[in-house]
Motif scaffolding. Structure first.
Motif, PDB file in Angstrom:
ATOM      1  N   ALA A   1     -28.142  -5.457  -7.099  1.00 48.87           N
ATOM      2  CA  ALA A   1     -27.158  -4.917  -6.168  1.00 48.87           C
ATOM      3  C   ALA A   1     -26.251  -6.025  -5.638  1.00 48.87           C
ATOM      4  O   ALA A   1     -25.033  -5.871  -5.550  1.00 48.87           O
ATOM      5  N   LEU A   2     -26.850  -7.171  -5.306  1.00 51.06           N
ATOM      6  CA  LEU A   2     -26.065  -8.288  -4.787  1.00 51.06           C
ATOM      7  C   LEU A   2     -25.171  -8.899  -5.864  1.00 51.06           C
ATOM      8  O   LEU A   2     -24.140  -9.495  -5.545  1.00 51.06           O
ATOM      9  N   ASP A   3     -25.536  -8.756  -7.125  1.00 51.73           N
ATOM     10  CA  ASP A   3     -24.637  -9.162  -8.198  1.00 51.73           C
ATOM     11  C   ASP A   3     -23.292  -8.448  -8.058  1.00 51.73           C
ATOM     12  O   ASP A   3     -22.238  -9.013  -8.338  1.00 51.73           O
ATOM     13  N   LEU A   4     -23.341  -7.175  -7.618  1.00 49.26           N
ATOM     14  CA  LEU A   4     -22.130  -6.354  -7.530  1.00 49.26           C
ATOM     15  C   LEU A   4     -21.431  -6.449  -6.181  1.00 49.26           C
ATOM     16  O   LEU A   4     -20.201  -6.467  -6.116  1.00 49.26           O
ATOM     17  N   VAL A   5     -22.198  -6.492  -5.094  1.00 49.57           N
ATOM     18  CA  VAL A   5     -21.555  -6.382  -3.773  1.00 49.57           C
ATOM     19  C   VAL A   5     -21.849  -7.575  -2.866  1.00 49.57           C
ATOM     20  O   VAL A   5     -21.507  -7.550  -1.681  1.00 49.57           O
ATOM     21  N   GLY A   6     -22.458  -8.617  -3.401  1.00 51.16           N
ATOM     22  CA  GLY A   6     -22.841  -9.739  -2.553  1.00 51.16           C
ATOM     23  C   GLY A   6     -21.735 -10.731  -2.277  1.00 51.16           C
ATOM     24  O   GLY A   6     -21.874 -11.586  -1.403  1.00 51.16           O
ATOM     25  N   ASP A   7     -20.610 -10.642  -3.000  1.00 51.49           N
ATOM     26  CA  ASP A   7     -19.519 -11.577  -2.751  1.00 51.49           C
ATOM     27  C   ASP A   7     -18.848 -11.278  -1.414  1.00 51.49           C
ATOM     28  O   ASP A   7     -18.784 -10.122  -0.974  1.00 51.49           O
ATOM     29  N   ARG A   8     -18.325 -12.324  -0.797  1.00 56.03           N
ATOM     30  CA  ARG A   8     -17.606 -12.188   0.469  1.00 56.03           C
ATOM     31  C   ARG A   8     -16.452 -11.203   0.306  1.00 56.03           C
ATOM     32  O   ARG A   8     -15.737 -11.245  -0.678  1.00 56.03           O
ATOM     33  N   TRP A   9     -16.297 -10.295   1.253  1.00 57.28           N
ATOM     34  CA  TRP A   9     -15.242  -9.287   1.375  1.00 57.28           C
ATOM     35  C   TRP A   9     -15.542  -7.986   0.641  1.00 57.28           C
ATOM     36  O   TRP A   9     -14.951  -6.955   0.969  1.00 57.28           O
ATOM     37  N   THR A  10     -16.439  -7.980  -0.329  1.00 61.09           N
ATOM     38  CA  THR A  10     -16.617  -6.764  -1.124  1.00 61.09           C
ATOM     39  C   THR A  10     -17.031  -5.564  -0.278  1.00 61.09           C
ATOM     40  O   THR A  10     -16.431  -4.482  -0.359  1.00 61.09           O
ATOM     41  N   LEU A  11     -18.045  -5.725   0.558  1.00 61.14           N
ATOM     42  CA  LEU A  11     -18.502  -4.590   1.363  1.00 61.14           C
ATOM     43  C   LEU A  11     -17.475  -4.190   2.418  1.00 61.14           C
ATOM     44  O   LEU A  11     -17.404  -3.017   2.803  1.00 61.14           O
ATOM     45  N   LEU A  12     -16.677  -5.131   2.881  1.00 62.23           N
ATOM     46  CA  LEU A  12     -15.627  -4.771   3.838  1.00 62.23           C
ATOM     47  C   LEU A  12     -14.495  -4.010   3.157  1.00 62.23           C
ATOM     48  O   LEU A  12     -13.855  -3.146   3.773  1.00 62.23           O
ATOM     49  N   ILE A  13     -14.251  -4.292   1.895  1.00 64.05           N
ATOM     50  CA  ILE A  13     -13.300  -3.478   1.132  1.00 64.05           C
ATOM     51  C   ILE A  13     -13.839  -2.059   0.995  1.00 64.05           C
ATOM     52  O   ILE A  13     -13.097  -1.078   1.146  1.00 64.05           O
ATOM     53  N   VAL A  14     -15.139  -1.932   0.740  1.00 69.10           N
ATOM     54  CA  VAL A  14     -15.754  -0.606   0.689  1.00 69.10           C
ATOM     55  C   VAL A  14     -15.567   0.112   2.023  1.00 69.10           C
ATOM     56  O   VAL A  14     -15.222   1.297   2.060  1.00 69.10           O
ATOM     57  N   ARG A  15     -15.788  -0.604   3.128  1.00 70.51           N
ATOM     58  CA  ARG A  15     -15.588  -0.003   4.452  1.00 70.51           C
ATOM     59  C   ARG A  15     -14.192   0.590   4.581  1.00 70.51           C
ATOM     60  O   ARG A  15     -14.026   1.718   5.069  1.00 70.51           O
ATOM     61  N   GLU A  16     -13.189  -0.138   4.129  1.00 68.45           N
ATOM     62  CA  GLU A  16     -11.823   0.353   4.230  1.00 68.45           C
ATOM     63  C   GLU A  16     -11.573   1.538   3.308  1.00 68.45           C
ATOM     64  O   GLU A  16     -10.875   2.494   3.674  1.00 68.45           O
ATOM     65  N   LEU A  17     -12.144   1.508   2.105  1.00 79.19           N
ATOM     66  CA  LEU A  17     -11.910   2.582   1.137  1.00 79.19           C
ATOM     67  C   LEU A  17     -12.703   3.843   1.447  1.00 79.19           C
ATOM     68  O   LEU A  17     -12.443   4.894   0.858  1.00 79.19           O
ATOM     69  N   LEU A  18     -13.644   3.762   2.368  1.00 75.12           N
ATOM     70  CA  LEU A  18     -14.324   4.986   2.815  1.00 75.12           C
ATOM     71  C   LEU A  18     -13.363   5.910   3.557  1.00 75.12           C
ATOM     72  O   LEU A  18     -13.681   7.065   3.801  1.00 75.12           O
ATOM     73  N   ALA A  19     -12.183   5.406   3.878  1.00 74.59           N
ATOM     74  CA  ALA A  19     -11.137   6.234   4.484  1.00 74.59           C
ATOM     75  C   ALA A  19     -10.338   6.999   3.435  1.00 74.59           C
ATOM     76  O   ALA A  19      -9.440   7.770   3.785  1.00 74.59           O
ATOM     77  N   GLY A  20     -10.629   6.770   2.149  1.00 76.10           N
ATOM     78  CA  GLY A  20      -9.876   7.425   1.091  1.00 76.10           C
ATOM     79  C   GLY A  20      -8.970   6.441   0.377  1.00 76.10           C
ATOM     80  O   GLY A  20      -9.023   5.232   0.630  1.00 76.10           O
TER      81      GLY A  20
END
Length: 208
Positions: free
Chosen positions: A16-35
């Protein structure tokens, strides 16, 4: 596009961290949860990220099946990024991370950026049921889709439909709720949050 780095460990957490462990990745997900969102909108709501890093992360996320990129129909004709079903499955991960991180918030620092919609995910953790809740803060307005299984989790600005409940609160109250120092129900009972509307969610908040 650079090859994806890997921990090379046969462990689901490591994968999982291979995919989302880089800096900013999860915060981009946070923003895209708005559509769906344009690159410029993402950059504006991720203060501190460089254009190169944002572009690189978005390419990596598309390659890894977390996001897609498509062109809007005219007259907009801009490219937007949106989460795939796999990407949207990160919502409970972000919620759990947010709960764990409450203890790290402390008082807001002078250098801390803030956006009204960053309170959307903490608010969703406090709500049960199904419906639309519109929220007005000093920093702006946003709305959340409580119990939504598909589509956006929240959006900026007023709700596009008649909301089931409207909440009005000040910055101090939402910071206290976000830090876990006050429950949403206590803030409503104490008059620090004004609730209006006749929907099921509004009634539940007033009666909690």
């Amino acid at each position: 596009m650079s090859p994806r780095r890997s921990y090379d460990q046969y462990c689901s957490a490591a994968r999982a961290l291979d995919l989302v462990g880089d800096r900013w990745t999860l915060l981009i997900v946070r923003e895209l949860l708005a559509g769906p969102r344009r690159y410029t909108d993402l950059h504006a709501d991720l203060p501190g990220v460089s254009t190169d890093v944002l572009a690189s992360r978005l390419k990596d996320m598309e390659r890894d099946g977390l996001t897609t990129r498509r062109r809007l129909s005219p007259p907009g004709a801009a490219f937007v990024y949106e989460l795939t079903g796999r990407g949207r499955e990160l919502l409970p991960v972000l919620q759990a991370l947010g709960t764990w991180g409450q203890a790290e918030l402390g008082e807001r620092r002078p250098t801390d950026a803030v956006r009204a919609h960053w309170f959307a995910l903490p608010l969703l953790r406090c709500l049960e049921g199904q419906g639309v809740v519109e929220v007005r803060l000093e920093e702006g307005e946003f709305h959340v889709y409580v119990g939504a299984e598909k589509g956006p989790v929240y959006g900026e600005g007023p709700a596009p439909v008649e909301p089931d409940a409207r909440l009005v609160l000040d910055a101090g109250t939402w910071e206290a709720v976000g830090r876990g120092e006050s429950s949403l129900a206590d803030a409503v009972r104490d008059g620090r949050i004004t609730v209006s509307g006749e929907g099921t969610l509004a009634k539940a908040l007033r009666e909690a």
